[in-house]
Design a protein around this motif. Structure first.
Motif, PDB file in Angstrom:
ATOM      1  N   SER A 248       0.839  -1.205   0.000  1.00 23.62           N
ATOM      2  CA  SER A 248       0.000   0.000   0.000  1.00 23.62           C
ATOM      3  C   SER A 248       0.878   1.260   0.000  1.00 23.62           C
ATOM      4  CB  SER A 248      -0.949  -0.004   1.201  1.00 23.62           C
ATOM      5  OG  SER A 248      -0.203  -0.111   2.391  1.00 23.62           O
ATOM      6  N   VAL A 249       2.031   1.187   0.647  1.00 19.78           N
ATOM      7  CA  VAL A 249       2.942   2.345   0.641  1.00 19.78           C
ATOM      8  C   VAL A 249       3.669   2.438  -0.702  1.00 19.78           C
ATOM      9  CG1 VAL A 249       4.822   3.498   1.879  1.00 19.78           C
ATOM     10  CG2 VAL A 249       3.237   2.020   3.115  1.00 19.78           C
ATOM     11  N   LYS A 252       1.713   4.256  -3.193  1.00 19.13           N
ATOM     12  CA  LYS A 252       1.685   5.726  -3.046  1.00 19.13           C
ATOM     13  C   LYS A 252       2.884   6.369  -3.742  1.00 19.13           C
ATOM     14  CE  LYS A 252      -1.315   5.695   0.788  1.00 19.13           C
ATOM     15  NZ  LYS A 252      -1.402   5.218   2.135  1.00 19.13           N
ATOM     16  N   GLN A 255       2.317   6.157  -7.585  1.00 19.73           N
ATOM     17  CA  GLN A 255       1.292   7.018  -8.204  1.00 19.73           C
ATOM     18  C   GLN A 255       1.841   8.381  -8.601  1.00 19.73           C
ATOM     19  OE1 GLN A 255      -1.968   7.715  -5.507  1.00 19.73           O
ATOM     20  NE2 GLN A 255      -0.623   8.346  -3.841  1.00 19.73           N
TER      21      GLN A 255
END
Ligand code: PMP
Ligand code: GLN
Length: 380
Positions: A248-249, A252, A255
């Motif tokens: 999930s990190v 980030k 993106q």
């Protein structure tokens, strides 16, 4: 200007390819095959380009490719990844950048092994990380417990491992993987495994992923590349796989680097990853034949070739071959005087380089390898 980048040269791969183009040398430097790649994978890319959407795919990758990566690793490496743990990137290079920027904060120490792939050090430094380098040496290029212990500290955050290893063509063995796993667990560090060469392994070897070792599933980032799996290095489709708390990190960071990757190439990679085992075996057998052709020819010319177990590369031991030049001098001589481009392995060291080894790419048509060998009959 950021002095970290202002101070950098052009990467050795680009520099040698440019010289090869300028001089007409046969390019056995930068690692890329000179074949077309699998026709059905190319056809799927063309079909998707013409028939599917060419608008932004989802940021973490198309559902089809994320699922295909998870299924592929289940089938080929026995890993239990979920599609949601796969983030698609624009090449393994972007995966490395995203993962380093996501996981390294200023002052964190990153353990890396020299020879190291050219992108690692600038990225770690740009993230504010401190490189702790373990120096590997020919002919075995082995990692020892003592060498690892010497770079450990209470700030160790990450271990960045490349296996199979470019430029040496070696695979990190089971004992070394176990050492690294123990090290990561003892120091509560994350392992970042650049496994782009995982399918290009020879002599019946089986790639082993650090992620499969006990205690490593939750602390490993596994990085792969469609460019290597399908012999299409310009495609720049890669991925990084990790447990949800890490991925999930990673998403980030991804993106704001590229956000996404061309959808038709993702469709083709998803299709290709589902190909049957025969494709992968055939690819390996083809490169193994090329390896043996180049190694045999070089041996006949009196060069000592270090064993290559994987990758597109083999290396020459210059001192053992009776060449009284360092690697850079020899590579310069060879491109200017014989017309063959190679890569000096000292370029993969940040400090205290090994200077007696040059890397040659054998992922070429027989005729290309034979012409290079004819030219290399001229020795210094
Ligand atoms: N890591 C290693 C060890 C490589 O050898 C390469 C390319 N040869 C990459 C990363 C980059 O892969 P990609 O082209 O998918 O960005
Ligand atoms: N990985 C390729 C090699 O080792 C080069 C990739 C690049 O040019 N950046 O030759």
């Amino acid at each position: 200007m950021n002095p970290l980048f202002a101070g950098l040269g052009t990467t050795i791969f680009e520099a040698m390819s440019a010289r090869a183009r300028a001089t007409g040398a046969i390019n056995l430097g930068q690692g890329f095959p000179d074949g077309r790649g699998p026709e059905d994978v190319l056809a799927e890319a063309a079909r998707a380009l013409l028939e599917d959407s060419n608008q932004y795919p989802p940021m973490a990758g198309t559902p089809a490719l994320r699922q295909a990566v998870a299924d592929h690793y289940r089938m080929h490496q026995g890993l239990d990844l979920e599609a949601s743990e796969v983030i698609v990137t624009s090449g393994a290079t972007e995966a490395l950048a995203a993962a380093i920027f996501a996981l390294v904060t200023p002052g964190d120490e990153v353990v890396m092994f020299q020879p190291l792939y050219d992108a690692y050090l600038p990225l770690v430094r740009r993230a504010g990380g401190i490189a702790r380098l373990v120096r590997l040496e020919p002919p075995g290029w082995r990692i020892t417990a003592a060498a690892l212990a010497a770079v450990a500290s209470d700030r160790t955050r990450l271990v960045l491992l490349n296996s199979p290893l470019n430029p040496t063509g070696t695979m990190i063995g089971p004992d070394e993987l176990a050492l690294i796993a123990d090290f990561c667990i003892a120091h509560d560090a994350i392992a970042m495994c650049d496994e782009v060469w995982e399918h290009v392994v020879f002599d019946g070897a089986q790639h082993q992923s650090l992620m499969a070792l006990p205690g490593m599933r939750e602390r490993t980032v596994k990085i792969g590349s469609a460019g290597k799996i399908f012999s299409l290095t310009g495609w720049k489709v890669g991925w990084m796989c990790a447990a949800p708390v890490i991925s999930s990190v990673l998403a980030k960071a991804h993106q704001f680097l590229t956000f996404t990757t061309p959808p038709n190439l993702q469709a083709a990679a998803a299709y290709g990853l589902g190909k049957d085992i025969g494709y992968f075996e055939g690819m390996r057998a083809g490169y193994q034949r090329s390896r043996d052709r180049l190694a045999g020819g070089l041996g006949a010319l009196g060069y000592v070739v270090l064993p290559s177990a994987a990758t597109y590369f083999l290396s020459l031991d210059l001192a053992a071959s009776g060449v009284a030049m360092d690697d850079v001098t020899f590579a310069n001589w060879l491109i200017e005087e014989a017309g063959v481009a190679t890569i000096p392995v000292s370029a993969f060291y940040a400090a205290d380089p090994v200077t007696s080894v040059v890397r040659l790419c054998f992922a070429k048509q027989d005729a290309t390898l034979d012409s290079a060998l004819e030219r290399m009959a001229k020795r210094p």
